[in-house]
Write an enzyme that holds these catalytic residues in place. Structure first.
Site, PDB file in Angstrom:
ATOM      1  N   GLU A 273      32.734  15.914  26.440  1.00 30.14           N
ATOM      2  CA  GLU A 273      31.354  16.121  26.001  1.00 30.14           C
ATOM      3  C   GLU A 273      31.192  15.828  24.510  1.00 30.14           C
ATOM      4  O   GLU A 273      30.109  15.464  24.053  1.00 30.14           O
ATOM      5  CB  GLU A 273      30.933  17.573  26.310  1.00 30.14           C
ATOM      6  N   HIS A 294      54.941  15.804  41.277  1.00 31.45           N
ATOM      7  CA  HIS A 294      55.181  15.339  42.642  1.00 31.45           C
ATOM      8  C   HIS A 294      53.959  14.643  43.227  1.00 31.45           C
ATOM      9  O   HIS A 294      53.869  14.468  44.432  1.00 31.45           O
ATOM     10  CB  HIS A 294      55.650  16.516  43.501  1.00 31.45           C
ATOM     11  N   LYS A 405      20.243  18.070  33.148  1.00 30.12           N
ATOM     12  CA  LYS A 405      19.690  19.433  33.221  1.00 30.12           C
ATOM     13  C   LYS A 405      18.171  19.366  33.396  1.00 30.12           C
ATOM     14  O   LYS A 405      17.586  20.102  34.176  1.00 30.12           O
ATOM     15  CB  LYS A 405      20.007  20.211  31.925  1.00 30.12           C
TER      16      LYS A 405
END
Ligand SMILES: O=P(O)(O)OC[C@H]1O[C@H](O)[C@H](O)[C@@H](O)[C@@H]1O
Length: 433
Positions: A273, A294, A405
């Site tokens: 951000e 792994h 938003k």
């Protein structure tokens, strides 16, 4: 925090930065440092975050949480910078606390319900955090939590602490119900606020040492000088920047401790951000040692040469011996402890990347405690601010996130936002079964 950048040098890795190129970059680091110091001295927006170790008042935070300090559980309702700092601290130190710290950031309904169902609400405290006081997810989850308390016959007003800005819906609510409240410090964006009330209310309820967190951060602050060769935080920020310039567009954060897994999430927000602007920035990835050796290690060692791997070595931890066995092939394990196995795997993985010429950097802690954690959080923030100066971006804004938003609010009828129109304008090419 110490930083070892040896495996990011061009003599080891490709991409890599030569010692000479780092020395040239150090001139820019000196200029950036001067800019940062001016910003701190003038309490400029964003730079002010680097003053938090001195500005945050632990007594004020402890006084606010006093009514709920014995809570069996704490629900923190917040998202992004209003949750990840607190979660990083309480997850890292969870072994030291009797309080179960729960975080409601997502609004996935099943997940929220599952979290609430198991909690003894009469012994649970609520920590609601939002700088703006308007974030839809946080406000919605808070209403859901309040409702659950009311349904269980528990007075939520006796058990809630609010941390928010000077004004806004959440501030009004705190005033109306006379709730203990703290203020998000001026000039400190959410993702840089872990060392303020935003991150430390949860730590206080969980009984952690707030002074030690701040002292660790202050020690890191003391180390900010005009040279990357004298300052671990700047060494990290400058190396990550230099490697990105040479093609390492991805930065994989890999702590070798389960307790630091949330730290990698916090780092991802900070890095993405803050630096993801103007078509620039380095993409943070998250992995966990030893588990992801792994799975993801294959890609990191043999995939495209577009990654910097950042290891976090947790230093001294509690250990547990591996029991002896009469299976010959496994006898070597019986001579070791789980901690020794983890350490050996860490060193082997680091060496395996270096042997394949893949750049990696090591962040070293002495142990995972409040002091070291404060230093780690502060150090990464300072590294990020420095990197932002080197990229030449505005580290402290996040217009791309704000865009979504607004679109969400528009869709839900929370006001007129032109961003919401983009949803209806979506291009479709659906393949149907
Ligand atoms: O603290 P709030 O105002 O609720 O904001 C919570 C989060 O919202 C947005 O997603 C911002 O981009 C984040 O930086 C911020 O931390």
């Amino acid at each position: 925090m110490n930083v070892d950048i040896g495996n990011a040098l061009a003599s080891v890795a490709s991409p890599g930065a030569s010692r000479e190129s780092l020395e040239r970059l150090d001139e820019q680091v000196a200029d950036a440092h001067e800019r940062i110091v001016v910003g701190m001295e003038n309490s400029e927006h964003g730079y002010e975050a680097l003053n938090l170790p001195e500005r945050t008042d632990p007594d004020e935070i402890r006084a606010a949480v006093e009514p709920v300090v014995d809570a069996e559980a704490l629900i923190t309702v917040g998202i992004g910078g209003s949750a990840l700092g607190a979660a990083t601290i309480t997850d890292a130190l969870a072994d030291e606390s009797d309080t179960d710290a729960v975080y409601l950031d997502n609004v996935d309904p099943e997940w929220v319900s599952n979290h609430l169902e198991g909690l003894p609400l009469e012994e649970t405290a609520i920590n609601v955090v939002s700088r703006s006081g308007t974030t839809a997810e946080t406000l919605a989850n808070f209403l859901v939590v309040r409702d659950a308390f009311e349904a269980a016959g528990v007075d939520w007003t006796e058990r809630t602490i609010v941390t928010t800005g000077e004004s806004g819906p959440l501030r009004n609510l705190a005033d109306r119900h006379d709730l203990p409240s703290l203020k998000v410090p001026d000039g400190v964006p959410g993702r840089f606020s872990a060392l303020s009330a935003v991150g430390m209310v949860a730590a206080a309820v969980c009984g952690h040492d707030l002074e030690a967190l701040l002292e660790g951060a202050a020690a890191e602050r003391e180390s900010l000088t005009g040279s990357l060769f004298d300052c671990p935080a700047y060494a990290y920020g400058a190396t990550a920047y230099a490697l990105d310039q040479r093609g390492a567009a991805v930065n994989a954060m890999v702590p070798y401790a389960e307790s630091l897994e949330t730290f990698a999430e916090w780092f991802a927000q900070l890095w993405a951000e803050s630096l993801g602007k103007d078509d620039l920035g380095q993409t943070p990835a998250r992995a966990l040692g030893v588990t992801d050796q792994h799975s993801q290690l294959q890609l990191y060692r043999a995939g495209p040469r577009d990654k910097l791997v950042t290891f976090v070595s947790p230093g001294e931890t509690d250990d547990r011996s591996i029991p002896d066995t009469d299976v010959d092939e496994l006898a070597y394990l019986g001579d070791a402890t789980l901690g020794e196995l983890l350490e050996a795997e860490f060193e082997a993985t680091e060496a395996s990347l270096a042997a394949a010429g893949r750049p990696n950097v090591r962040l070293e802690l002495e142990t995972v405690d409040e002091y070291e954690l404060g230093g780690l959080l502060y150090g990464m923030e300072a590294a990020c601010v420095l990197a932002g100066e080197l990229y030449g971006v505005n580290t402290f804004e996040q217009p791309a996130v704000e865009w979504a938003k607004k679109a969400t609010r528009g869709l839900l009828g929370g006001g007129e936002f032109e961003e919401a129109d983009a949803v209806a304008e979506k291009t479709e090419l659906r393949i149907e079964r």
